[in-house]
Motif scaffolding. Structure first.
Motif, PDB file in Angstrom:
ATOM      1  N   ALA A   1     -21.757 -70.252  27.922  1.00 13.63           N
ATOM      2  CA  ALA A   1     -21.345 -71.099  26.800  1.00 13.63           C
ATOM      3  C   ALA A   1     -20.027 -70.603  26.235  1.00 13.63           C
ATOM      4  CB  ALA A   1     -22.427 -71.107  25.723  1.00 13.63           C
ATOM      5  N   GLY A   2     -19.937 -69.272  26.093  1.00 18.86           N
ATOM      6  CA  GLY A   2     -18.693 -68.700  25.600  1.00 18.86           C
ATOM      7  C   GLY A   2     -17.538 -69.038  26.525  1.00 18.86           C
ATOM      8  N   SER A   3     -17.782 -68.997  27.821  1.00 17.94           N
ATOM      9  CA  SER A   3     -16.716 -69.294  28.777  1.00 17.94           C
ATOM     10  C   SER A   3     -16.209 -70.712  28.601  1.00 17.94           C
ATOM     11  CB  SER A   3     -17.228 -69.130  30.196  1.00 17.94           C
ATOM     12  OG  SER A   3     -17.708 -67.853  30.391  1.00 17.94           O
ATOM     13  N   ILE A   4     -17.152 -71.605  28.368  1.00 15.68           N
ATOM     14  CA  ILE A   4     -16.731 -72.995  28.213  1.00 15.68           C
ATOM     15  C   ILE A   4     -15.836 -73.139  26.993  1.00 15.68           C
ATOM     16  CG2 ILE A   4     -17.563 -75.320  27.689  1.00 15.68           C
ATOM     17  CD1 ILE A   4     -20.040 -74.606  29.393  1.00 15.68           C
ATOM     18  N   SER A   5     -16.236 -72.485  25.911  1.00 11.06           N
ATOM     19  CA  SER A   5     -15.412 -72.597  24.717  1.00 11.06           C
ATOM     20  C   SER A   5     -14.054 -71.950  24.940  1.00 11.06           C
ATOM     21  CB  SER A   5     -16.156 -71.996  23.527  1.00 11.06           C
ATOM     22  OG  SER A   5     -15.515 -70.862  23.067  1.00 11.06           O
ATOM     23  N   ILE A   6     -14.037 -70.832  25.692  1.00  5.68           N
ATOM     24  CA  ILE A   6     -12.752 -70.203  25.996  1.00  5.68           C
ATOM     25  C   ILE A   6     -11.906 -71.141  26.856  1.00  5.68           C
ATOM     26  CG2 ILE A   6     -11.695 -68.355  27.354  1.00  5.68           C
ATOM     27  CD1 ILE A   6     -13.871 -66.532  26.339  1.00  5.68           C
ATOM     28  N   PHE A   7     -12.587 -71.823  27.776  1.00  3.83           N
ATOM     29  CA  PHE A   7     -11.861 -72.744  28.643  1.00  3.83           C
ATOM     30  C   PHE A   7     -11.134 -73.796  27.806  1.00  3.83           C
ATOM     31  CE2 PHE A   7     -11.647 -76.619  31.220  1.00  3.83           C
ATOM     32  CZ  PHE A   7     -10.956 -76.151  32.317  1.00  3.83           C
TER      33      PHE A   7
ATOM     34  N   ASP B   1     -10.311 -73.586  24.690  1.00  3.32           N
ATOM     35  CA  ASP B   1      -9.303 -72.980  23.833  1.00  3.32           C
ATOM     36  C   ASP B   1      -8.081 -72.555  24.642  1.00  3.32           C
ATOM     37  OD1 ASP B   1      -8.113 -71.816  21.592  1.00  3.32           O
ATOM     38  OD2 ASP B   1      -8.925 -69.860  22.161  1.00  3.32           O
ATOM     39  N   VAL B   2      -8.333 -71.841  25.747  1.00  2.00           N
ATOM     40  CA  VAL B   2      -7.237 -71.196  26.464  1.00  2.00           C
ATOM     41  C   VAL B   2      -6.599 -72.132  27.480  1.00  2.00           C
ATOM     42  CG1 VAL B   2      -6.654 -69.318  28.009  1.00  2.00           C
ATOM     43  CG2 VAL B   2      -8.217 -68.923  26.125  1.00  2.00           C
ATOM     44  N   ALA B   3      -7.447 -72.742  28.322  1.00  2.00           N
ATOM     45  CA  ALA B   3      -6.869 -73.524  29.402  1.00  2.00           C
ATOM     46  C   ALA B   3      -6.357 -74.873  28.896  1.00  2.00           C
ATOM     47  CB  ALA B   3      -7.908 -73.739  30.499  1.00  2.00           C
TER      48      ALA B   3
ATOM     49  N   ASN C   1      -3.779 -71.480  24.683  1.00  2.00           N
ATOM     50  CA  ASN C   1      -3.618 -70.251  23.890  1.00  2.00           C
ATOM     51  C   ASN C   1      -3.972 -69.017  24.716  1.00  2.00           C
ATOM     52  OD1 ASN C   1      -3.149 -71.834  21.608  1.00  2.00           O
ATOM     53  ND2 ASN C   1      -5.349 -72.072  21.319  1.00  2.00           N
ATOM     54  N   SER C   2      -3.185 -68.669  25.670  1.00  5.19           N
ATOM     55  CA  SER C   2      -3.543 -67.484  26.443  1.00  5.19           C
ATOM     56  C   SER C   2      -3.205 -66.234  25.635  1.00  5.19           C
ATOM     57  CB  SER C   2      -2.823 -67.466  27.781  1.00  5.19           C
ATOM     58  OG  SER C   2      -1.444 -67.516  27.561  1.00  5.19           O
ATOM     59  N   TYR C   3      -4.015 -65.189  25.846  1.00  4.67           N
ATOM     60  CA  TYR C   3      -3.810 -63.963  25.080  1.00  4.67           C
ATOM     61  C   TYR C   3      -4.354 -62.781  25.863  1.00  4.67           C
ATOM     62  CZ  TYR C   3      -8.707 -64.835  23.896  1.00  4.67           C
ATOM     63  OH  TYR C   3     -10.045 -65.072  23.959  1.00  4.67           O
ATOM     64  N   THR C   4      -4.033 -61.584  25.378  1.00  3.69           N
ATOM     65  CA  THR C   4      -4.572 -60.364  25.986  1.00  3.69           C
ATOM     66  C   THR C   4      -5.275 -59.583  24.900  1.00  3.69           C
ATOM     67  OG1 THR C   4      -2.790 -60.281  27.565  1.00  3.69           O
ATOM     68  CG2 THR C   4      -4.037 -58.267  27.251  1.00  3.69           C
ATOM     69  N   TYR C   5      -6.523 -59.226  25.173  1.00  2.00           N
ATOM     70  CA  TYR C   5      -7.312 -58.529  24.160  1.00  2.00           C
ATOM     71  C   TYR C   5      -7.456 -57.067  24.562  1.00  2.00           C
ATOM     72  CZ  TYR C   5     -11.117 -57.546  20.955  1.00  2.00           C
ATOM     73  OH  TYR C   5     -11.900 -57.010  19.974  1.00  2.00           O
TER      74      TYR C   5
ATOM     75  N   SER D   1      -4.667 -49.343  30.162  1.00  2.00           N
ATOM     76  CA  SER D   1      -5.622 -49.553  29.076  1.00  2.00           C
ATOM     77  C   SER D   1      -6.730 -50.473  29.555  1.00  2.00           C
ATOM     78  CB  SER D   1      -4.912 -50.166  27.863  1.00  2.00           C
ATOM     79  OG  SER D   1      -4.153 -51.249  28.284  1.00  2.00           O
ATOM     80  N   TRP D   2      -7.838 -50.432  28.817  1.00  2.00           N
ATOM     81  CA  TRP D   2      -8.884 -51.425  29.049  1.00  2.00           C
ATOM     82  C   TRP D   2      -8.459 -52.649  28.254  1.00  2.00           C
ATOM     83  CZ3 TRP D   2     -12.534 -50.620  32.551  1.00  2.00           C
ATOM     84  CH2 TRP D   2     -12.965 -49.329  32.830  1.00  2.00           C
ATOM     85  N   ALA D   3      -8.093 -53.696  28.939  1.00  2.00           N
ATOM     86  CA  ALA D   3      -7.685 -54.882  28.209  1.00  2.00           C
ATOM     87  C   ALA D   3      -8.173 -56.107  28.965  1.00  2.00           C
ATOM     88  CB  ALA D   3      -6.173 -54.916  28.068  1.00  2.00           C
ATOM     89  N   LEU D   4      -8.445 -57.155  28.217  1.00  2.00           N
ATOM     90  CA  LEU D   4      -8.918 -58.380  28.827  1.00  2.00           C
ATOM     91  C   LEU D   4      -7.813 -59.410  28.720  1.00  2.00           C
ATOM     92  CD1 LEU D   4     -12.456 -58.377  27.222  1.00  2.00           C
ATOM     93  CD2 LEU D   4     -11.784 -57.486  29.434  1.00  2.00           C
ATOM     94  N   LYS D   5      -7.338 -59.863  29.875  1.00  2.00           N
ATOM     95  CA  LYS D   5      -6.253 -60.831  29.904  1.00  2.00           C
ATOM     96  C   LYS D   5      -6.874 -62.206  30.090  1.00  2.00           C
ATOM     97  CE  LYS D   5      -2.256 -61.956  32.825  1.00  2.00           C
ATOM     98  NZ  LYS D   5      -1.165 -61.966  31.854  1.00  2.00           N
ATOM     99  N   VAL D   6      -6.627 -63.058  29.165  1.00  2.00           N
ATOM    100  CA  VAL D   6      -7.237 -64.384  29.234  1.00  2.00           C
ATOM    101  C   VAL D   6      -6.139 -65.428  29.289  1.00  2.00           C
ATOM    102  CG1 VAL D   6      -8.929 -65.909  28.225  1.00  2.00           C
ATOM    103  CG2 VAL D   6      -9.053 -63.485  27.768  1.00  2.00           C
TER     104      VAL D   6
END
Lengths: 653, 492, 201
Positions: A51-57, A59-61, A65-69, A83-88
């Motif tokens: 579900a979270g992925s869908i919402s990210i989809f 938002d981001v795709a 709004n691409s971002y790096t966390y 670093s440990w980072a999540l690139k979205v």
């Protein structure tokens, strides 16, 4: 949000893992409830994650709004900083949907499929762990983190292929998968070193920003053969070949079918094996600057595509047919990337994830129904008994063969069109190979369908009496995936490869102006657009003739074209070849080195000799320890005198 | 008569607090009832708890006082980032070893309240050592530590081995103190001062005073005295006997806190006042380091008693740590600090495991007794495996990084021989660490140990094992303070 | 001149008696020679103008420590002959090491260079107009306060250590309890009987 998506599966895996320990020694009732609980936890976590992925989809795709966390710094050593980072970004968002979507479906399906198994929590823990590593891979912000995920999925794959560790074949397959992947991973690791040497960084954004500059530098300084970026790309591609089972390193994938079927669907069809494609697409800003590397990708992809398709035509194990089909489809994705149509590759990846997972899970349902029979020669005539599964398999096959309006039609067509439109030698090669493979795809798909469901029942009566439709918990996920297999194509066409391609992908994928394959794909001649459909239709008809109309034809054909048939049936003798070239000599060399080199020479002089010497020395040293205080005190005095004497002799002079 | 000014007490606040707390605890201990065995046990437990609390509070105070370099007490006492880092390590090591000692003491009728007090007395001595900026304050701190340790070694006075250990340690320790004093007096005689700061200025490059032979010989004697305290070869002879004979919690204490304090002193003295004489003493440290590594690796192989093996293991570890000192640069010191930080947890964890080796009411100490541990207590076996792998320096466990940084420093300083010997002895050392793992997992099981693992021990084992495993995920937690401490030692 | 003579006499006597301490066969003699060495060292202190130290040396070391030694030696029945058995066996190698060390230290003495800074940085010189004791006290409680207090703590450790290692509560030991003694009444313990003559009890 993204942290929740990525780490929920890890948490679920840990909890299920603990449960696997708790289950040990529990009584019947208790272990059943533990199984239940572990299924609830992992499925719940995965559904939330999806579900979270869908919402990210969205938002981001779609929102752009691409971002790096950034989570935290991992290694900070001199100029080497990771670093440990999540690139979205869009690419990640698409992959998130694919991974969490298919994974959650497979989790739910497993509830039914693994119903009788005695290690449910362990299985669920492995599945969730795999999902976590896969998410780590696709959200990686640097190559090291990607490598972490890469190795992690390899580990999970190993664990899951060998899940039934009491089966020797499963163990052998697990080891084979691991070892073959090691070859690829070695290439990947070397590629990372190479990238670090060139860019002084493993951070993706830094590399992408610096890539154009380095492309020009190296082209001026080096001759084409020694282009640094080409070397780096080729090494990285070796990694991709291993993970994605491309020609040469493909041998592990069919054997990996020893694992439980949900594993085959999740890991060896929908997600892990596509990691190579994802990696090439992710590194498109680097690959774009190396025409040689792209050409290699195209050739390998196209060759795998046709190669695996020919093998799939003669296999009798239902899962192996689909496995070779997967291999072949991965070839499509790669040559799409090779002609710079990365988005087409990812598009095919996405649709393929749905219909191939559907096919695998459908095959699983068939196997389940047939009391664990996998040989298609012992099936047949069961379509009336399990109509729902039958219908779903039809959908999967239609999508795979690229019949409109199913998902595969859109993605396969655009891939082939792009290959044609690339207007290069390798592109044209890829196009024709792809076309031929499309024909074979249709053929083997319907061969599978006919052999499995139609004709006279070839199973024994006991099995036939036992054939039954799968429970709802297994059919449900199949329906979801079938929806994807039907709809994914035209829903996403516009965004992925159509008009809004540029704004959809944003910065995630870079295509240089001199690689306009995807843009030109729209203007290819009509025969190019129609031909995949035509050859698909021919393939289906041929399959019908051979397996329904004239069932004795295949045997006669096999007789007539015996060499070709044997070649295909024995998988082009690659395994035998490897056995002759690598495995046997390696064993021989190993034995020689072990017996002669190691046993007599090295052990004699080395470890054993040294060990003997060490033990002797150790005895002597221990003998010094007499226990008398005055010995010790005297030892100290000697120590001081030695030090002073030494000092006087060395430095005072 | 002029009244001298009140010295600035703030830099020494942790030590003062600790000293006052010791006196208070002593009073509490004396006035609490301990007429019957039960009462004595209760008193001892209360003091035990209060001692740990005191150490924690002292650590908090140390962190509060941390900051730039401060001198007090007429320049005899110094505190800086380096001292803070070391003091935290020492307090941590002392606290953890105290934590795991309770059950052993109570089970072996050693439950007397003086135990905790002597432990923190020794800790006070160590803190004073770390902050010493004068030869005399160095000696005073060292003696306070040593005296407490002598008594602790003999704490089980009804047991012959324990008293023997205490006596041996005392006699040899007195000899080492004598050497140290002799060296100090030589240095005082030749330089006219005992203050480190003054000495550093005097011996600095470009100063008008070239060090005479006497100073160097003095340094050698001081080195010998300090080497005894950290049990470096050739002044290590007491270690195996004392480690074996002393009660196990005391051995754990010996293996951790005094080692760290001794090495801190080593670093302070060698890089501080004699920092610019590095060419003169480097060779000696190299020799001591190599000898320690070699002896630690080889002599441990034949041991059957696990405490004795740990003694040799600790000798080897001191050898590795001394590599960093031999390099004599900031990177070298940084390596030593990282090494010590990891060593502390690794050793405490191992000894916590050893303290679990109990059958009935009896402690067992033979390595062969560990056979079958993997079956009877899989978690404990796993923890022990982690510690052994870490000690052997196998990545990705923390122990690997300790060695890694030290070897890197040696390579950077082009002391290749040292690095190579270090690697070779690591391999030899891995032999006996792995042997323990073999015994734990593959040998025919003997009688199982008692299952009950008390909560403090379980806590310490879990904590240390977790640090060993997860160090790689967030190494900055140790590396950053270590880097700050190392630069404080050099930057001034 | 006289001072120099006195110095050499004290120095020679110190060394000679120190050698006799370790070489004499009778432990009581050893302790006596130790006392002699202390006295001569005290003499050296006096020559240096450190009367307080000299007196302390005599009072503490001779008066307390050496006497304690004497008690210990006399109370413990140690067979010293047996203890010395290895003496000859170890003499050659021990002597060799000692010789090397001695020669090295002599080389050291040959290269004796007093630092020119030594006098400048030297610790507090004896101030004029105050007594030795007074001067010591002045620095002891100011400049060296830290060390003084720390030394006090060390003595405390020693005391605790001694108590820990020796003090024990034995059962079945008769102890003098003064209060009990005082509270005793004749009636509790004494019984008066009239004895008839010639009959016995």
């Amino acid at each position: 949000m993204i942290t929740a998506v990525v780490f929920l599966p890890l948490i679920a895996a840990i909890i299920a893992g603990i449960m696997a320990f708790m289950r040990h020694g529990a009584d019947e009732h208790r272990s059943h409830s533990i199984d239940r609980l572990s299924q609830w936890v992992t499925c719940g976590a995965l559904l939330l994650s999806a579900a979270g992925s869908i919402s990210i989809f969205f938002d981001v795709a779609l929102g752009g709004n691409s971002y790096t966390y950034e989570l935290m710094t991992w290694i900070d050593s001199g100029t080497f900083e990771v670093s440990w980072a999540l690139k979205v970004d869009s690419l990640t968002a698409v992959m998130l949907i694919v991974v969490t979507g298919v994974s959650s479906m497979v989790h739910i399906y497993s509830i039914g499929y693994m119903h009788h198994d005695r290690h449910v929590p362990r299985f669920m823990a492995y599945l969730s762990l795999f999902t976590f590593f896969m998410l780590m891979l696709i959200t990686a912000d640097n190559l090291i983190q990607m490598f972490f995920g890469w190795e992690g999925v390899g580990l999970a794959s190993y664990l899951l292929i060998g899940f039934w560790y009491h089966k020797p074949t499963a163990n052998a397959a697990a080891i084979k998968a691991f070892v073959v992947n090691r070859v690829g991973d070695f290439g990947f690791a070397l590629g990372i070193f190479c990238v670090f040497v060139i860019f002084q960084s493993v951070d993706l954004d830094t590399i992408f920003a610096a890539a154009p500059g380095h492309a020009n530098d190296t082209l001026e300084v080096f001759s084409v053969e020694f282009d640094a970026l080409t070397i780096a790309c080729l090494l990285l591609f070796v990694g991709a070949m291993g993970k994605s089972a491309q020609l040469g390193l493909h041998t592990w994938l069919p054997d990996a079918m020893e694992g439980p079927t949900p594993v085959s669907a999740l890991i060896h069809a929908a997600t892990m094996v596509t990691a190579g494609v994802f990696m090439v697409a992710r590194l498109s800003p680097v690959f774009e600057f190396s025409d040689v590397a792209l050409a290699v990708v195209t050739i390998v992809g196209a060759s795998t595509c046709i190669f695996a398709a020919t093998i799939a035509c003669t296999q009798n194990d239902i899962k192996r047919v689909i496995a070779y089909s997967t291999c072949s489809q991965l070839g499509y994705m790669f040559f799409a990337c090779g002609v710079s149509a990365y988005s087409a590759g990812i598009f095919h990846l996405t649709t393929h994830a749905f219909f191939k997972a559907l096919l695998f899970l459908g095959a699983g349902a068939v196997i389940h129904a047939m009391s664990d029979e996998q040989d298609m020669r012992k099936m047949g005539g069961i379509w009336k008994l399990i109509p729902v599964t039958y219908a779903l398999m039809w959908i999967g096959n239609l999508a795979l063969a690229g019949i409109p309006p199913f998902a595969g039609f859109y993605s396969k067509d655009i891939v082939l069109e792009a290959a044609y439109a690339a207007n290069t030698g390798v592109g044209t090669y890829a196009f024709y190979m792809g076309l031929l493979a499309a024909f074979l795809t249709a053929f083997y798909s319907w061969r599978l369908l006919f052999m499995t469901f139609h004709g006279a029942p070839r199973a024994d009566e006991k099995t036939m009496a036992h054939v039954h439709e799968s429970p709802m918990v297994m059919i449900g996920p199949l329906l979801v995936l079938a929806t994807g297999a039907v709809l994914a194509g035209w829903v996403m066409y516009d965004n992925f490869v159509g008009g809004s391609v540029v704004q959809f992908w944003g910065n995630a994928i870079l295509v240089l102006e001199n690689h306009p394959a995807l843009e030109n794909a729209r203007y290819v001649p009509t025969w190019v657009k129609l031909s995949p459909l035509v050859v698909g239709g021919v393939g289906i008809v041929l399959a019908y003739i051979m397996y329904i109309a004239k069932p004795d034809l295949p045997a006669r054909m096999a007789e007539t074209f015996r060499p070709i048939y044997l070649m295909s049936f024995n998988k082009w003798y690659v395994d035998e070849l490897y056995d002759k070239i690598f495995v046997r000599p390696a064993f021989y060399l190993g034995r020689q080195l072990w017996k002669v080199g190691d046993g007599t020479l090295i052990d004699g002089v080395g470890p054993d000799g040294i060990a003997r010497a060490v033990r002797m020395l150790a005895r002597r040293v221990s003998a010094l320890q007499s226990g008398y205080v005055y010995h010790y005190a005297f030892g100290m005095m000697i120590g001081v005198v030695t030090l002073i004497t030494w000092y006087l002799f060395t430095s005072a002079g | 008569m002029p009244l001298s000014e009140m010295p600035n007490l703030v830099p020494a606040l942790p030590e003062l607090f600790l000293a006052v707390a010791i006196l208070a605890l002593l009073m509490i201990g004396v006035f609490l009832k301990s007429d019957t065995a039960d009462n004595a046990m209760r008193t001892s437990r209360q003091i035990w708890m209060l001692s740990i609390l005191t150490l924690v509070l002292t650590a908090l105070l140390v962190l509060t006082v941390s900051g730039e370099r401060l001198y007090t007490f007429n320049g005899m006492f110094v505190t800086d980032q380096f001292a803070v880092f070391m003091k935290i390590l020492i307090l941590g090591g002392a606290g953890l070893t105290l934590l795991i000692s309770r059950d052993y003491l109570e089970m072996n009728s050693m439950g007397r309240f003086e135990y905790g007090i002597l432990c923190i007395f020794a800790t006070l001595g160590m803190l004073m050592m770390v902050s010493a900026n004068d030869l005399i304050s160095l000696y005073v701190g060292l003696e306070m530590q040593s005296l407490s340790l002598y008594v602790l070694a003999a704490f089980r006075r009804d047991e012959q081995r324990s008293t023997e250990a205490g006596l041996k340690y005392f006699v040899l320790g007195a000899l080492a103190s004598g050497m140290l004093l002799y060296g100090s007096s030589l240095i005082y005689g030749f330089s006219g001062t005992t203050n480190f700061t003054v000495m550093a200025e005097m011996f600095a490059h470009g100063g008008d005073y070239a060090p005479s032979l006497g100073v160097i010989i003095g340094i050698v004697f001081i080195l010998a005295g300090l080497a005894f305290k950290v049990s470096a070869v050739p002044f290590h002879m007491w270690t195996p006997d004392v480690y074996e004979g002393a009660p196990t919690p005391v051995t754990a204490f010996f293996a951790v806190a005094p080692k760290i304090a001794g090495l801190a002193l080593f670093l302070r003295v060698m890089t501080g006042p004699f920092g610019d004489l590095v060419d003169q003493w480097q060779q000696i440290i190299v020799f001591v380091s190599i000898a320690s590594m070699v002896l630690g690796a080889f002599a441990a192989i034949n041991q059957t008693n696990i405490k004795r093996m740990m003694a040799y293991s600790s000798i080897g570890h001191v050898g590795y740590a001394l590599i960093g000192l031999a390099v004599g640069t900031e990177t070298g010191v940084y390596g030593v600090l990282v090494y010590l930080g990891i060593y502390m947890f690794m050793t405490v964890g191992t000894f916590a495991c050893i303290l679990c080796m109990r059958r009935g009411e009896r402690m067992v100490e033979d390595i062969s007794d560990l056979a079958g541990l993997s079956k009877s207590q899989p978690l404990l076996a796993m923890a022990l495996t982690i510690f052994m792998f870490s000690m052997a320096g196998i990545p990705p466990l923390a122990g690997f990084f300790g060695k890694f940084y030290v070897f890197m420093a040696a390579v950077e300083a082009q002391l290749y021989g040292l690095a190579v010997i270090g690697l070779v002895t690591s391999v030899v050392g891995a032999f006996y660490y792995l042997r323990i793992i073999r015994v734990v997992y593959f040998d025919e099981a003997g009688d199982p140990f008692d299952k009950a693992v008390s909560r403090p021990i379980a806590f310490v084992v879990t904590l240390s094992a977790a640090i060993m495993v997860f160090f790689i995920l967030y190494p900055a937690l140790l590396l950053d303070p270590a880097a700050a401490a190392a630069s404080a030692l050099f930057g001034g | 001149m006289i001072q120099a003579l006195a110095f050499y006499m004290f120095a020679f006597m110190t060394i000679a008696s120190a050698i006799l301490v370790i070489s004499s066969r009778n432990p009581v003699h050893s302790v006596l020679f130790l006392i002699l060495a202390f006295f001569n060292a005290a003499g050296l202190f006096v020559l240096l103008g450190a009367e307080f130290l000299a007196m302390i040396l005599v009072v503490v070391y001779v008066g307390a420590v050496a006497v304690l030694f004497m008690f210990v030696v006399m109370m413990l029945d140690i067979n010293f002959v047996e203890m010395r058995q290895g003496f000859l066996q170890y003499l050659p190698i021990g002597g060799l090491v000692g010789l090397i060390l001695a020669s090295e230290l002599l080389t050291l003495a040959g290269s004796w260079i007093i630092s020119p800074d030594a006098s400048r940085v030297g610790a507090a010189p004896i101030p004029d107009g105050v007594t030795n004791t007074h001067a010591l006290g002045q620095v002891l409680y100011t400049d060296y306060l830290y060390l003084f207090e720390a030394a006090g703590m060390i003595l405390l450790v020693a005391m605790i250590g001694a108590i820990v290692l020796t003090h024990r509560r034995r059962t079945g030991v008769r102890k003098q309890v003064i209060a009990d003694q005082l509270a005793r009444h004749p009636a509790d313990t004494i019984e008066l009987r009239k004895v008839d003559s010639g009959r016995g009890i």
